[in-house]
Design a protein around this motif. Structure first.
Motif, mmCIF file in Angstrom:
data_model
loop_
_atom_site.group_PDB
_atom_site.id
_atom_site.type_symbol
_atom_site.label_atom_id
_atom_site.label_comp_id
_atom_site.label_asym_id
_atom_site.label_seq_id
_atom_site.Cartn_x
_atom_site.Cartn_y
_atom_site.Cartn_z
ATOM 1 N N PHE A 49 0.838 -1.194 0.000
ATOM 2 C CA PHE A 49 0.000 0.000 0.000
ATOM 3 C C PHE A 49 0.878 1.252 0.000
ATOM 4 O O PHE A 49 1.886 1.303 0.709
ATOM 5 C CB PHE A 49 -0.884 0.055 1.252
ATOM 6 C CG PHE A 49 -1.966 -0.984 1.300
ATOM 7 C CD1 PHE A 49 -3.031 -0.946 0.421
ATOM 8 C CD2 PHE A 49 -1.927 -1.992 2.248
ATOM 9 C CE1 PHE A 49 -4.042 -1.900 0.479
ATOM 10 C CE2 PHE A 49 -2.925 -2.950 2.320
ATOM 11 C CZ PHE A 49 -3.983 -2.904 1.428
ATOM 12 N N MET A 76 -11.413 -8.824 0.484
ATOM 13 C CA MET A 76 -10.306 -8.699 -0.466
ATOM 14 C C MET A 76 -10.606 -9.609 -1.637
ATOM 15 O O MET A 76 -10.983 -10.776 -1.448
ATOM 16 C CB MET A 76 -8.979 -9.106 0.178
ATOM 17 C CG MET A 76 -8.391 -8.084 1.130
ATOM 18 S SD MET A 76 -8.081 -6.453 0.389
ATOM 19 C CE MET A 76 -6.938 -6.879 -0.914
ATOM 20 N N LYS A 106 -4.286 -12.205 -1.607
ATOM 21 C CA LYS A 106 -5.412 -11.762 -0.769
ATOM 22 C C LYS A 106 -5.232 -12.187 0.688
ATOM 23 O O LYS A 106 -5.387 -11.378 1.608
ATOM 24 C CB LYS A 106 -6.725 -12.354 -1.308
ATOM 25 C CG LYS A 106 -7.036 -12.033 -2.754
ATOM 26 C CD LYS A 106 -8.392 -12.584 -3.166
ATOM 27 C CE LYS A 106 -8.486 -14.089 -3.105
ATOM 28 N NZ LYS A 106 -7.592 -14.782 -4.062
ATOM 29 N N THR A 152 -2.604 -10.241 2.612
ATOM 30 C CA THR A 152 -3.063 -8.915 3.034
ATOM 31 C C THR A 152 -3.957 -9.014 4.260
ATOM 32 O O THR A 152 -3.846 -8.204 5.193
ATOM 33 C CB THR A 152 -3.803 -8.223 1.878
ATOM 34 O OG1 THR A 152 -2.903 -8.081 0.765
ATOM 35 C CG2 THR A 152 -4.299 -6.846 2.286
ATOM 36 N N GLY A 158 -11.428 -4.402 -1.106
ATOM 37 C CA GLY A 158 -10.153 -4.186 -1.776
ATOM 38 C C GLY A 158 -9.957 -5.216 -2.868
ATOM 39 O O GLY A 158 -10.443 -6.344 -2.774
ATOM 40 N N GLN A 207 -6.701 -6.665 -5.539
ATOM 41 C CA GLN A 207 -5.265 -6.545 -5.725
ATOM 42 C C GLN A 207 -4.728 -7.561 -6.718
ATOM 43 O O GLN A 207 -5.364 -8.563 -7.018
ATOM 44 C CB GLN A 207 -4.526 -6.673 -4.396
ATOM 45 C CG GLN A 207 -4.489 -8.050 -3.785
ATOM 46 C CD GLN A 207 -3.654 -8.065 -2.498
ATOM 47 O OE1 GLN A 207 -3.894 -7.298 -1.572
ATOM 48 N NE2 GLN A 207 -2.679 -8.958 -2.432
ATOM 49 N N ALA A 254 2.231 -5.686 -4.273
ATOM 50 C CA ALA A 254 0.826 -5.637 -4.685
ATOM 51 C C ALA A 254 0.456 -4.262 -5.212
ATOM 52 O O ALA A 254 1.001 -3.247 -4.780
ATOM 53 C CB ALA A 254 -0.076 -6.012 -3.512
ATOM 54 N N HIS A 290 -3.227 -2.092 -5.781
ATOM 55 C CA HIS A 290 -4.537 -2.192 -5.139
ATOM 56 C C HIS A 290 -5.554 -1.204 -5.707
ATOM 57 O O HIS A 290 -5.182 -0.198 -6.333
ATOM 58 C CB HIS A 290 -4.424 -1.885 -3.631
ATOM 59 C CG HIS A 290 -3.517 -2.789 -2.878
ATOM 60 N ND1 HIS A 290 -2.176 -2.513 -2.704
ATOM 61 C CD2 HIS A 290 -3.754 -3.967 -2.230
ATOM 62 C CE1 HIS A 290 -1.624 -3.483 -1.996
ATOM 63 N NE2 HIS A 290 -2.549 -4.363 -1.695
ATOM 64 N N GLU A 291 -6.806 -1.511 -5.427
ATOM 65 C CA GLU A 291 -7.881 -0.523 -5.441
ATOM 66 C C GLU A 291 -8.751 -0.818 -4.222
ATOM 67 O O GLU A 291 -8.958 -1.982 -3.865
ATOM 68 C CB GLU A 291 -8.698 -0.561 -6.733
ATOM 69 C CG GLU A 291 -9.441 -1.857 -6.994
ATOM 70 C CD GLU A 291 -10.125 -1.868 -8.354
ATOM 71 O OE1 GLU A 291 -9.611 -1.222 -9.287
ATOM 72 O OE2 GLU A 291 -11.182 -2.538 -8.488
ATOM 73 N N ILE A 292 -9.201 0.224 -3.556
ATOM 74 C CA ILE A 292 -10.029 0.053 -2.350
ATOM 75 C C ILE A 292 -11.305 0.866 -2.515
ATOM 76 O O ILE A 292 -11.252 2.085 -2.722
ATOM 77 C CB ILE A 292 -9.281 0.492 -1.078
ATOM 78 C CG1 ILE A 292 -8.037 -0.371 -0.880
ATOM 79 C CG2 ILE A 292 -10.193 0.383 0.137
ATOM 80 C CD1 ILE A 292 -7.221 0.017 0.335
ATOM 81 N N MET A 318 -6.661 -0.137 -9.928
ATOM 82 C CA MET A 318 -5.411 -0.893 -9.860
ATOM 83 C C MET A 318 -4.423 -0.433 -10.926
ATOM 84 O O MET A 318 -3.221 -0.376 -10.672
ATOM 85 C CB MET A 318 -5.693 -2.397 -10.020
ATOM 86 C CG MET A 318 -6.111 -3.072 -8.738
ATOM 87 S SD MET A 318 -6.270 -4.870 -8.895
ATOM 88 C CE MET A 318 -7.776 -4.987 -9.855
ATOM 89 N N ASP A 353 -2.874 2.740 -9.695
ATOM 90 C CA ASP A 353 -1.914 2.448 -8.636
ATOM 91 C C ASP A 353 -0.639 1.854 -9.227
ATOM 92 O O ASP A 353 0.475 2.156 -8.780
ATOM 93 C CB ASP A 353 -2.543 1.480 -7.633
ATOM 94 C CG ASP A 353 -1.754 1.377 -6.332
ATOM 95 O OD1 ASP A 353 -1.273 2.422 -5.847
ATOM 96 O OD2 ASP A 353 -1.613 0.253 -5.808
#
Length: 590
Positions: A307, A328, A336, A339, A454, A456, A509, A511-513, A545, A548
């Motif tokens: 992150f 996740m 997953k 995390t 989340g 990933q 990783a 990510h998108e949250i 993602m 990111d």
């Protein structure tokens, strides 16, 4: 530096580093005290405590001892030079021969103060020895690259092949195999299996694939997500190889028609490692896949997962919530569970009761209660969860939500004051919501219980030993400019011994949250499509993602090729089309 010159250097490493000003006397005494407790070399203690780096120690020693410092990544060592020193000396003393000119042999060492082994090499080879120094990671990588375990593997394979020269014949459904025989056959197969496992662990492989083919058996490792072939062996050793692994995993060696699962525990360098074994009958015999579960890799904190600062703060907030569901998502092998384990490590303390339900329990975490489901005796996710709710939990981790019953209990647990972590197999964060509804959970329950999702993927990291920046081509530069990184450079790696010439070392990783805004809450109640929910999340500022990944590529963590390989092509364009400017704002600050 000759042997004679080297023999005059009797000073200890610590004294040399103090004289050079790399550390002071107090730091040396502190490191020596820790060395007695840890039983490690002084150089390793200094590196682990942050008082020095590999390169600083090596270059300081080179300067003080007036010997060359060699970057082994920039050298190609001829085969005839590699054979000048016995394999055992090379491995046990962390050194490697690099150059032979006439009667002078140059060796590069991690510890050039080891004058006794220099004298021994001079005695055994008859060459005058010139000493150089290299970083320990480079010497170890060079030994793996030039020596490896290929000779040991081939010897074990040849021994087995000689013993099992009988031809393997075909049956109605698959090729027949031989059972393990007497003691004389066990020794070479033990050597072979141990060497395969040892090399996989040394190379940081996540999986070992043992695949029978029509005329041979193939062994491959998955390293940083990519399969690499280790060796091909004759078909005649198939029976011994597979049977040995099944015995170690406490599987039924007589059952070759049905899939089986087992577990092996091994100890490597005083470190305990679990191996999860799965067999699958194929037309050419049983295929075995071994998942390597290194507990030391799983003592992750959220800071180590990948992150960046803004997403880290958001995920810590979700993980600290008093109740609700945090999901996740991602395909198998996308990290997953790692995390979620990091989230558990973040929140666990002596004041809350944390219980997990997993299939299987991959890693053991101190001070929490972990339950492995066993469907064959009726201990399913749903039944275990009902029992857990009577155990006064504060936090529940469910390995995976697979069916309506498990989803329903997870939702009810969240609504009755528990914090629930779990995973789903979906491609993005928004699809997790619609997947729960498709399982049969009422939309109003999903909207009330889920507090964050989340998604990933794991991207390969650029090897730091051979990383280099470059100016992107016109098309890539235009793409970066459209997304707020007009003047940014990108990074790639040439490939070196450390990264096995791949240019990548390790993974991180992207990510998108997605948090549940008022707009998304309303869309869930209407059973809106995942696409509509995704658009709403991007409008609310969710970083995709791909976005990111672009940020990590610009920072030099990964390459643009990795990001484009693992993320959806429409992500960034969608974000811009819907008016999300968070990526551009972030780009302007870099």
């Amino acid at each position: 530096m000759s042997v004679k010159q080297g023999s005059q250097q009797r000073k200890r490493l610590g004294d040399i580093l103090v004289e050079a000003g790399l550390i002071n006397s107090e730091q040396l005494q502190e490191a020596l005290s820790k060395q007695k407790i840890l039983g490690k070399r002084l150089g390793n203690v200094l590196i682990e405590t942050g008082l020095a780096t590999e390169d600083s120690i090596a270059t300081t020693l080179a300067r003080q001892m007036n010997i060359p410092y060699l970057n082994l990544n920039e050298l190609t060592i001829p085969p005839e030079v590699l054979t000048t020193i016995p394999d055992g000396i090379v491995r046990s003393h962390n050194l490697i021969p690099v150059r032979l000119e006439g009667n002078r042999l140059q060796i590069s060492m991690v510890d050039p103060l080891d004058v006794f082994i220099i004298d021994e090499i001079n005695f055994q080879t008859g060459y005058e020895i010139d000493v150089a120094i290299s970083a320990e990671s480079q010497v170890e990588a060079a030994i793996r690259h030039y020596y490896g375990n290929s000779e040991m593997l081939q010897t074990a394979v040849d021994n087995l092949a000689a013993e099992r020269s009988a031809e393997v014949t075909i049956s109605d459904s698959m090729f027949t195999t031989f059972d393990i025989g007497g003691d004389e056959q066990k020794v070479p197969i033990i050597n072979l299996v141990n060497t395969i496992i040892q090399q996989a662990i040394n190379d940081r492989a996540s999986d070992i694939h043992i695949e029978p083919d029509e005329e041979l058996i193939r062994v491959r490792y998955r390293i940083d997500g990519i399969l690499n072939e280790l060796m091909k062996a004759p078909k005649s050793i198939q029976s011994e190889l597979l049977s040995r692994l099944k015995i170690m995993a406490q599987m039924d060696i007589s059952e070759k028609r049905l899939p089986q699962d087992g577990r092996i525990k091994v100890k490597v360098r005083n470190k305990s490692i679990d191996l999860r074994v799965s067999s699958l009958p194929t037309v050419f015999g049983e295929k075995i896949v071994i998942r390597i579960l290194d507990n030391s890799r799983m003592q992750l904190t959220l800071d180590q997962v990948g992150f960046d600062e803004s997403l880290l703060g958001l995920f810590k907030t979700l993980s600290s919530a008093p109740n609700g569901i945090v999901l996740m998502t991602g395909p198998t092998g996308s990290g997953k569970t790692s995390t979620l384990y990091a989230a558990i490590n973040f929140i666990r303390n002596g004041q809350i009761n944390i219980t997990t339900v997993e299939d299987p329990v991959e890693y053991l975490i101190p001070s929490i209660n972990q339950v492995q489901v066993r469907p064959e005796i009726g201990l399913t996710f749903a039944r275990t969860l009902r029992s857990i709710l009577r155990q006064d939990p504060n936090v529940i981790l469910i390995g995976e939500i697979r069916d309506f019953e498990t989803a329903q209990i997870a939702i009810e647990s969240a609504l009755t004051g528990h914090l629930v972590f779990s995973t789903l197999h979906t491609n993005d964060a928004a699809s997790a919501v619609t997947r729960l509804i498709e399982m049969g959970v009422e939309p109003y329950l999903v909207a009330s219980a889920v507090i964050g999702v989340g998604a990933q993927r794991l991207v390969r990291k650029i090897c730091p030993s051979c990383r280099d920046s470059y100016e992107p081509d016109a098309e890539t530069k235009a793409f970066l400019g459209e997304n707020g990184f007009a003047e940014s450079k990108l990074y790639r790696a040439k490939g070196c011994l450390t990264c096995r010439k791949t240019g990548y070392s390790g993974r991180t990783a992207i990510h998108e949250i997605m948090t549940i805004s008022d707009e998304i809450h309303g869309l869930i109640l209407k059973s809106a499509s995942a696409r509509d929910i995704r658009y709403a999340a991007i409008r609310a500022g969710m970083r995709t993602m791909r976005a990111d990944g672009i940020i990590k590529a610009v920072k030099g963590v990964t390459t643009m090729d990795e990001v484009l390989r693992l993320t959806r092509s429409e992500d960034v364009g969608m974000a811009l089309a819907e008016g999300a400017d968070s990526l551009i704002n972030l780009g302007s600050k870099m």
